[in-house]
Structure formats: structure tokens, C-alpha cells
Design a protein around this motif. Structure first.
Motif, PDB file in Angstrom:
ATOM      1  N   ASP A  53      37.027  51.545  46.646  1.00 23.71           N
ATOM      2  CA  ASP A  53      36.620  52.166  45.388  1.00 23.71           C
ATOM      3  C   ASP A  53      37.823  52.711  44.645  1.00 23.71           C
ATOM      4  OD1 ASP A  53      33.752  51.839  45.528  1.00 23.71           O
ATOM      5  OD2 ASP A  53      33.787  53.296  47.169  1.00 23.71           O
ATOM      6  N   SER A  54      37.770  52.609  43.331  1.00 21.64           N
ATOM      7  CA  SER A  54      38.834  53.136  42.493  1.00 21.64           C
ATOM      8  C   SER A  54      38.836  54.660  42.597  1.00 21.64           C
ATOM      9  CB  SER A  54      38.618  52.702  41.045  1.00 21.64           C
ATOM     10  OG  SER A  54      39.665  53.178  40.243  1.00 21.64           O
ATOM     11  N   PRO A  55      39.988  55.266  42.759  1.00 24.39           N
ATOM     12  CA  PRO A  55      40.037  56.727  42.897  1.00 24.39           C
ATOM     13  C   PRO A  55      39.589  57.475  41.643  1.00 24.39           C
ATOM     14  CG  PRO A  55      42.255  55.820  42.821  1.00 24.39           C
ATOM     15  CD  PRO A  55      41.311  54.663  42.877  1.00 24.39           C
ATOM     16  N   ALA A  62      39.711  47.180  44.595  1.00 22.71           N
ATOM     17  CA  ALA A  62      39.957  45.885  45.216  1.00 22.71           C
ATOM     18  C   ALA A  62      38.688  45.414  45.916  1.00 22.71           C
ATOM     19  CB  ALA A  62      41.092  45.989  46.233  1.00 22.71           C
ATOM     20  N   CYS A  63      38.595  44.095  46.101  1.00 25.81           N
ATOM     21  CA  CYS A  63      37.450  43.548  46.822  1.00 25.81           C
ATOM     22  C   CYS A  63      37.755  42.153  47.346  1.00 25.81           C
ATOM     23  CB  CYS A  63      36.213  43.505  45.938  1.00 25.81           C
ATOM     24  SG  CYS A  63      36.294  42.292  44.600  1.00 25.81           S
ATOM     25  N   MET A  78      37.398  35.381  46.719  1.00 27.24           N
ATOM     26  CA  MET A  78      37.281  36.394  45.677  1.00 27.24           C
ATOM     27  C   MET A  78      38.138  37.635  45.971  1.00 27.24           C
ATOM     28  SD  MET A  78      35.346  34.567  43.841  1.00 27.24           S
ATOM     29  CE  MET A  78      34.587  35.457  42.506  1.00 27.24           C
ATOM     30  N   VAL A  79      39.342  37.425  46.453  1.00 29.47           N
ATOM     31  CA  VAL A  79      40.257  38.539  46.717  1.00 29.47           C
ATOM     32  C   VAL A  79      40.826  38.999  45.380  1.00 29.47           C
ATOM     33  CG1 VAL A  79      42.325  39.309  47.938  1.00 29.47           C
ATOM     34  CG2 VAL A  79      40.822  37.583  48.979  1.00 29.47           C
ATOM     35  N   LEU A  80      40.513  40.221  45.010  1.00 30.83           N
ATOM     36  CA  LEU A  80      40.928  40.757  43.708  1.00 30.83           C
ATOM     37  C   LEU A  80      41.413  42.190  43.851  1.00 30.83           C
ATOM     38  CD1 LEU A  80      37.827  39.482  41.743  1.00 30.83           C
ATOM     39  CD2 LEU A  80      40.162  38.743  41.329  1.00 30.83           C
ATOM     40  N   VAL A  81      42.462  42.509  43.124  1.00 29.04           N
ATOM     41  CA  VAL A  81      42.975  43.883  43.030  1.00 29.04           C
ATOM     42  C   VAL A  81      43.093  44.213  41.549  1.00 29.04           C
ATOM     43  CG1 VAL A  81      44.915  45.427  43.521  1.00 29.04           C
ATOM     44  CG2 VAL A  81      44.249  43.684  45.204  1.00 29.04           C
ATOM     45  N   ASP A  82      42.600  45.370  41.161  1.00 29.49           N
ATOM     46  CA  ASP A  82      42.689  45.822  39.768  1.00 29.49           C
ATOM     47  C   ASP A  82      44.125  45.662  39.279  1.00 29.49           C
ATOM     48  OD1 ASP A  82      43.226  47.801  37.589  1.00 29.49           O
ATOM     49  OD2 ASP A  82      41.114  48.311  37.884  1.00 29.49           O
ATOM     50  N   ARG A  83      44.284  45.099  38.087  1.00 26.91           N
ATOM     51  CA  ARG A  83      45.629  44.806  37.567  1.00 26.91           C
ATOM     52  C   ARG A  83      46.509  46.046  37.485  1.00 26.91           C
ATOM     53  NH1 ARG A  83      42.411  44.225  32.943  1.00 26.91           N
ATOM     54  NH2 ARG A  83      42.833  45.802  31.392  1.00 26.91           N
ATOM     55  N   GLN A  88      51.076  46.649  44.839  1.00 25.83           N
ATOM     56  CA  GLN A  88      51.338  47.960  45.425  1.00 25.83           C
ATOM     57  C   GLN A  88      50.861  48.043  46.882  1.00 25.83           C
ATOM     58  OE1 GLN A  88      50.180  51.299  42.896  1.00 25.83           O
ATOM     59  NE2 GLN A  88      50.330  49.987  41.096  1.00 25.83           N
ATOM     60  N   GLY A  89      50.535  46.895  47.481  1.00 27.84           N
ATOM     61  CA  GLY A  89      50.131  46.867  48.883  1.00 27.84           C
ATOM     62  C   GLY A  89      48.631  46.948  49.129  1.00 27.84           C
ATOM     63  N   VAL A  90      47.844  47.077  48.062  1.00 20.72           N
ATOM     64  CA  VAL A  90      46.393  47.209  48.219  1.00 20.72           C
ATOM     65  C   VAL A  90      45.794  45.910  48.763  1.00 20.72           C
ATOM     66  CG1 VAL A  90      44.214  47.642  47.027  1.00 20.72           C
ATOM     67  CG2 VAL A  90      46.255  48.912  46.373  1.00 20.72           C
ATOM     68  N   GLY A  91      46.176  44.778  48.189  1.00 22.68           N
ATOM     69  CA  GLY A  91      45.672  43.495  48.654  1.00 22.68           C
ATOM     70  C   GLY A  91      46.055  43.223  50.097  1.00 22.68           C
ATOM     71  N   ARG A  92      47.283  43.542  50.457  1.00 16.39           N
ATOM     72  CA  ARG A  92      47.751  43.357  51.835  1.00 16.39           C
ATOM     73  C   ARG A  92      46.924  44.212  52.797  1.00 16.39           C
ATOM     74  NH1 ARG A  92      51.801  40.996  53.836  1.00 16.39           N
ATOM     75  NH2 ARG A  92      52.836  40.799  51.839  1.00 16.39           N
ATOM     76  N   ARG A  93      46.656  45.435  52.422  1.00 13.43           N
ATOM     77  CA  ARG A  93      45.867  46.329  53.274  1.00 13.43           C
ATOM     78  C   ARG A  93      44.451  45.796  53.450  1.00 13.43           C
ATOM     79  NH1 ARG A  93      43.071  51.329  51.897  1.00 13.43           N
ATOM     80  NH2 ARG A  93      42.460  52.232  53.869  1.00 13.43           N
ATOM     81  N   LEU A  94      43.844  45.348  52.362  1.00 14.25           N
ATOM     82  CA  LEU A  94      42.494  44.804  52.435  1.00 14.25           C
ATOM     83  C   LEU A  94      42.477  43.544  53.298  1.00 14.25           C
ATOM     84  CD1 LEU A  94      39.547  44.961  51.500  1.00 14.25           C
ATOM     85  CD2 LEU A  94      40.221  43.695  49.446  1.00 14.25           C
TER      86      LEU A  94
END
Length: 177
Positions: A53-55, A62-63, A78-83, A88-94
Motif C-alpha cells: 500500500d502507498s504510504p 506496488a503489486c 503484472m509487476v508494477l511499481v508506482d512511477r 528505489q528497491g520496491v520492485g526487488r523487495r516485492l
């Protein structure tokens, strides 16, 4: 306002469900992908969605969705991270979370050029290529004399047999949806 990498790393990853359909479609639009609510509905019903969830409380940061075909294969899509938070590592973490959740199940995915370095860094290797072509079809030659009709329930067994022959795994749960 930018979020620190430390704060991003502490945001929980949760399971998504059908109530997240619009937030997923919004994130698709955020990244310049088609909205495709019908596709999100199918994927969230047939697969396992994961999201952060977006802070700021506005949708998803991301999802992704994992569609299982049993113990022999699962497909990540459908791997997506808010632009605003890309690179910033969010996709890697997911993705690390998804790989961990899959355990010993082999995983497959289709990578966009933007995502390919991430996936390769996680150990995925390229085994083939797919090409997507967009546009409006305009026949320049006469159409072949092949009869086409909508599929019906009576066709299901033939469709499942053909899909298994081509795909190599039982995708009954996905196809029947």
C-alpha cells in the motif's frame, strides 16, 4: 514527498483480493499500461496477488500476481511499481517476497525492457522472446475460408486438451474462469 529507502523497506507486503481491482488498474495507468479491469479481475480471482500500500493512503505503491499451475510452474505477472517510487528497491523487495513464497515451484515471467535487469539480478534467465503488436487490424488480402464461431460449454474439453498439448500443464482453473 520522497520516502526514504528505510521507510520503503518497512512497508508490509499483503495479499490482494478482488477489492483491490481498481487500485491495481490505477497502478497500471500510472505506469502507462492499459487499465484492463477485466484482466485484473481474472488474475486476482485465478491467482495470488501481492501488494504494498502507498504510504500516502492513496492506492498501491506496488503489486504483482502469481498464477499457479500446480507444483510444476507458477507465472508471475503484472509487476508494477508506482512511477514516483521506481528504481528505489520496491520492485526487488516485492519480487524477493514472491520468490520466497513460491518455494521450490519453478517460476516464469515475461519481462519488459525496464524490468529485465531486476529479474536477471534475481536469477531469472532469458529462455525466449515474446513480441506484442498493437494496432488496428486491416485485412489487405481476402480472409481465408475458415469458419469461426464463439466457443461454447460443449467445447471446453477440446479447449482444455488443446491447451494442455500446447502449454504442457493443466490450466483448467484459469481457462474455466
Amino acid at each position: 514527498m520522497p520516502i526514504s529507502p528505510t521507510a520503503l523497506a518497512q512497508l508490509p507486503i499483503r495479499r490482494l483480493d478482488s477489492t483491490d481491482l481498481l487500485a491495481c488498474a490505477d497502478l497500471s495507468e500510472n505506469r502507462g499500461w492499459p487499465r484492463e479491469e477485466h484482466k485484473w479481475g481474472l488474475l486476482l480471482a485465478a491467482g495470488t496477488g501481492y501488494g504494498i500500500d502507498s504510504p500516502d493512503g492513496e492506492g498501491l505503491l506496488a503489486c504483482c500476481v502469481v498464477t499457479s499451475y500446480g507444483p510444476d510452474l507458477a507465472a508471475i505477472g503484472m509487476v508494477l511499481v508506482d512511477r514516483r517510487h521506481a528504481r528505489q528497491g520496491v520492485g526487488r523487495r516485492l519480487m524477493r517476497h514472491v520468490v520466497e513464497q513460491a518455494g521450490d515451484t519453478p517460476l516464469t515471467l515475461h519481462a519488459t525492457p525496464n524490468g529485465q535487469p531486476l529479474y536477471e539480478g534475481l536469477g531469472f534467465t532469458e529462455i525466449g522472446r515474446a513480441e506484442m503488436v498493437k494496432g488496428r487490424f486491416s485485412a489487405t488480402v481476402p480472409a481465408p475460408g475458415i469458419t469461426v464461431r464463439p466457443a461454447t460449454a460443449e467445447d471446453l474439453q477440446d479447449v482444455l486438451r488443446l491447451d494442455h498439448e500446447i502449454f504442457g500443464l493443466d490450466r483448467t482453473a484459469l481457462i474455466t474462469r
